[in-house]
Design an enzyme around this catalytic site. Structure first.
Site: not given
Ligand code: F6R
Length: 608
Positions: A2, A27, A74, A98-99, A480, A484, A487, A503, A603
Site C-alpha cells: 500500500c 506498492r 494492496w 499501510n501494513g 527465476e 518471472k 507472475e 526424481h 512491488k
Molecule cells: C519478482 C519480484 C519479487 C521480489 C521480492 C523481494 O519479480 O520482484 O519476488 O524479488 O518480493 O522484494 P525485494 O527485493 O524488494 O526485497
C-alpha cells in the site's frame, strides 16, 4: 505494501495527491482513494481497481481542498472493493494506512461493545474509530492519536486528516516506512521519496515509532514516548526519481533494456578497471578471512540472486554458504555465530520478512551486509554495511534490472571475499574482473535476440505448464525464469535442477509442456544435455537458451534455440537474465496481460 500520501498545500491538492499515488502504485493497485477538506468537511472519492478509475471519478466529481490524503491499496484484510478502499473515515477524521493492525479484532470487539458500528472488512477502520472515540471523549486530534498509537500492534504507517482542521495532518511510522517532505508553504507525507520527488528534494525519514504533526509551516516529530525529536533532513536527487516509460510500451520493457547501462554503472562503482580489482566500501567491520560461513537471506527474485551467489562464494572464495528465504529464516531460530556475517538482498529494502531476518541476525551478534536498490530504505539504514545496486527506480512489479545489478554486486563481493581469503590470486582476480567488464556489452548483444524470443513467446503462450531446467548457476536461473513467467503471464511454471528431473517432475513431460533449458556451454553442459535427452525421449518440446557451441553439440530437435553470445561461464547468469526476462515479458504481452501490474502482486512487500 500500500502507498500513502498526505499534503498540506496552498491550493487544491487533488492533482498532486494523484501524481504521488501514480508513483506509489507499484506498492499495490487493488483500489485507490483520496480525502480532502472541502470547507472544513471531509470529502472522499474512492474506486476499486487501478488509479485510472479514481482519476475518472475525480473528473466527474472534482475535489478542491488544499489539504488531503491519498492511498493505493494492496488488499490484506477485506476484498478489494470500494467499501474497503482507503481512506477510511468517521465524521471526525479520515485515515490512510499501510501494513497490518494485528490486534484489530480485539479492538473491534471493544469498540463494538461501545456501540461503534463498522462499515468495512478492513483492519484500518478500527484506527479511524479508535481515534474518533478518543475525540468524542474530548481529546483534540493530536492527543487522540497519541492515545491510540500505543494500542496498535503490528507493522504499519498511518496518515490522518481531521474535519475542521485545514492546517493539520498526522503521520505515524511503526514498522512501515514513512517520509516527510518540505516545500515552500507546503508539507508532505509519503511512503517513500519517490512519491514526493515531484514536489520537493528535502526529505526527513521518520524512525521506528516516530509520529509527526504536519502543518504548512513544517513538521514537529515525536518519538515513541511522545517526546519531541529532531531527525535529519536529507537532500534527495529528484532527477534520480524520474519515472517514465521512455519509448517503451511498459516499464518492464524499459527496465529490461536499461540493463547494459545500469549494470555498467554498478560495475563502475565496485571495480577499479585500471587495477583490475574489486573495490568494496571501507572499512568493513568484518574480515572475510575469518568467516567460517556466510548466511544469506532474501525473498523472491532477490533470493534467487542469493542462490546464484552461493555458487560464487563457495567456488571463488571457498566460503560455505547457508541460504534461506527470509520468511523461513526469521522463524527458524538458526544458531548464528557471534561476529559472523549475514548478507541480505532486497530491491526495495523494505521487505518485511527480509528486514525481520536481518534484525534476527543482528540480535545474534552478526554483522549485516545489505545489497539494496533503495539506499534510503530501512534495510539499508539498519545494516552494518550497505552495497547499493545502482539500478535506479524499478517500477515494473517483476524485478529485472534490480536482479541483474544484484548479481553484479554479489559477484564483486565473492571476488573480494576470494581475495581476502587467499583463494584467488591477483591474476585470477583480474581475469574475473575482465569477464565482468564484458557483461554490459554481452547484455546489449543478448537484447538483439528479442525478435526471435518474441516469436518463441507465441508458442510459450499456448502452454498450460512450462518447465525450466538448469544446472549449477543455471539452476537458480531456471527458478527465476519460472517465477518471472508465472507472475506476469499466469502460466503455471516450475524451475528444477536438471538432475532432479528423473526424481519426479519427468512424469509431467509430454508434447504439450515446453521445457526451457538454460545451458551455457560450461563445465556441466554435457550433464544437462543428458537431461535434455531424457526430455526428448518422452516427446517433450525443448527450448534451449544456450550458446553456439552448445547448440552445435547437443544434436537434438528443439522447438527453438536462443543463441546467446559466447562468454566466461562465471558471468553467464547476469547475461542470461536477459532472455529469461524477455521470454516472460513477450509471452505476457502476447496474452494481453498487464505486465507492469500483474494481478494480486505489489512491488514492496511490507507485510509478513
Ligand atoms: C519478482 C519480484 C519479487 C521480489 C521480492 C523481494 O519479480 O520482484 O519476488 O524479488 O518480493 O522484494 P525485494 O527485493 O524488494 O526485497
Amino acid at each position: 505494501m500500500c502507498g500513502i500520501v498526505g499534503i498540506v498545500g496552498r491550493e487544491a491538492v487533488a492533482d498532486q495527491v494523484i501524481e504521488a499515488l501514480r508513483r506509489l502504485e507499484y506498492r499495490g493497485y487493488d483500489s485507490a482513494g483520496i480525502a480532502t477538506l472541502e470547507h472544513g468537511r471531509l470529502e472522499r472519492r474512492r474506486a476499486e481497481g487501478k488509479l485510472a478509475n479514481l482519476r475518472a471519478k475525480l473528473e466527474r466529481a472534482p475535489l478542491s481542498g488544499s489539504i488531503g490524503i491519498g492511498h493505493t491499496r494492496w488488499a490484506t484484510h477485506g476484498r478489494p472493493n470500494e467499501t474497503n478502499a482507503h481512506p477510511h473515515a468517521t465524521a471526525r477524521l479520515a485515515v490512510v494506512h499501510n501494513g497490518i493492525i494485528e490486534n484489530f479484532r480485539e479492538l473491534k470487539r471493544e469498540l463494538e461493545a461501545d456501540g461503534v458500528r463498522f462499515e468495512t472488512e478492513t483492519d484500518t477502520e478500527v484506527v479511524a474509530q479508535l481515534v474518533s472515540r478518543n475525540m468524542d471523549r474530548g481529546l483534540g486530534p493530536v492527543d487522540a492519536v497519541a492515545e491510540a498509537l500505543p494500542r496498535l500492534r503490528g507493522a504499519f504507517a498511518l496518515g490522518f486528516l481531521f474535519a475542521g482542521e485545514p492546517d493539520l495532518l498526522i503521520g505515524a511510522r511503526h514498522g512501515a516506512p514513512l517520509a516527510i517532505g518540505f516545500g515552500a508553504g507546503e508539507t508532505y507525507l509519503g511512503s517513500d521519496a519517490l512519491a514526493l520527488a515531484p514536489f520537493t528534494d528535502a526529505i526527513t525519514y521518520l524512525e521506528e515509532g516516530d509520529w509527526a504533526i504536519l502543518t504548512r509551516e513544517g513538521a514537529q516529530i515525536r518519538d515513541i514516548h511522545g517526546a519531541p525529536v529532531e531527525r535529519p533532513r536529507q537532500k534527495i536527487a529528484t532527477q534520480a526519481y524520474r519515472v517514465d516509460k521512455g519509448n517503451h510500451r511498459h516499464f518492464m520493457a524499459k527496465e529490461i533494456h536499461e540493463q547494459p547501462e545500469v549494470v555498467g554503472r554498478t560495475l563502475a562503482h565496485y571495480v577499479d578497471l585500471a587495477a583490475g580489482r574489486v573495490v568494496l566500501p571501507e572499512p568493513l567491520p568484518f574480515d572475510f578471512a575469518r568467516l567460517s560461513r556466510l548466511s544469506i537471506t532474501a525473498c523472491g527474485t532477490a533470493y534467487y540472486a542469493g542462490l546464484v551467489a552461493r555458487y560464487w562464494f563457495e567456488q571463488i572464495a571457498r566460503l560455505p554458504v547457508e541460504i534461506d528465504v527470509a520468511s523461513e529464516a526469521r522463524y527458524r531460530e538458526a544458531p548464528l555465530e557471534r561476529d559472523g556475517l549475514t548478507l541480505v538482498i532486497s530491491q526495495s529494502g523494505e521487505t518485511a520478512d527480509t528486514l525481520a531476518s536481518m534484525r534476527y541476525a543482528k540480535s545474534q551478534g552478526q554483522h549485516t551486509l545489505s545489497v539494496v536498490n533503495v539506499p534510503t530504505s530501512t534495510i539499508a539504514r539498519e545494516s552494518s554495511v550497505v552495497m547499493p545496486t545502482l539500478a535506479g527506480p524499478e517500477i515494473g512489479v517483476a524485478s529485472t534490472k534490480a536482479f541483474s545489478c544484484q548479481l553484479t554486486v554479489l559477484l564483486c563481493l565473492a571476488i573480494a571475499a576470494g581475495r581476502a581469503r587467499g583463494t584467488i590470486d591477483a591474476a585470477e582476480e583480474r581475469r574475473l574482473v575482465d569477464a565482468l567488464i564484458t557483461v554490459p556489452g554481452l547484455m546489449a548483444e543478448a537484447l538483439t535476440r528479442e525478435g526471435e524470443i518474441e516469436i518463441l513467446a507465441r508458442e510459450v503462450s499456448k502452454a498450460r505448464d512450462v518447465l525450466y531446467l538448469g544446472r549449477g548457476t543455471s539452476y537458480p536461473m531456471a527458478l527465476e525464469g519460472a517465477l518471472k513467467l508465472k507472475e506476469i503471464s499466469y502460466i503455471h511454471a516450475e524451475g528444477y535442477a536438471a538432475g532432479e528431473l528423473k526424481h519426479g517432475p519427468i512424469a509431467l513431460i509430454d508434447e504439450s509442456v515446453p521445457v526451457i533449458v538454460i545451458a551455457p556451454h560450461d563445465a556441466v553442459f554435457e550433464k544437462t544435455v543428458s537431461n535434455m535427452q531424457e526430455v526428448a525421449a518422452r516427446g517433450g518440446r525443448i527450448v534451449l537458451i544456450g550458446d553456439s557451441k552448445g547448440a552445435a553439440e547437443h544434436g537434438l530437435d528443439t522447438l527453438a534455440t536462443v543463441t546467446m553470445p559466447d562468454l566466461d561461464a562465471t558471468v553467464a547468469p547476469i547475461v542470461y537474465a536477459v532472455p529469461i526476462q524477455l521470454v516472460a515479458y513477450h509471452t505476457a504481452v502476447f496474452m494481453g496481460k498487464d505486465v507492469d501490474q500483474p494481478r494480486n502482486l505489489a512491488k514492496s512487500v511490507t507485510v509478513e
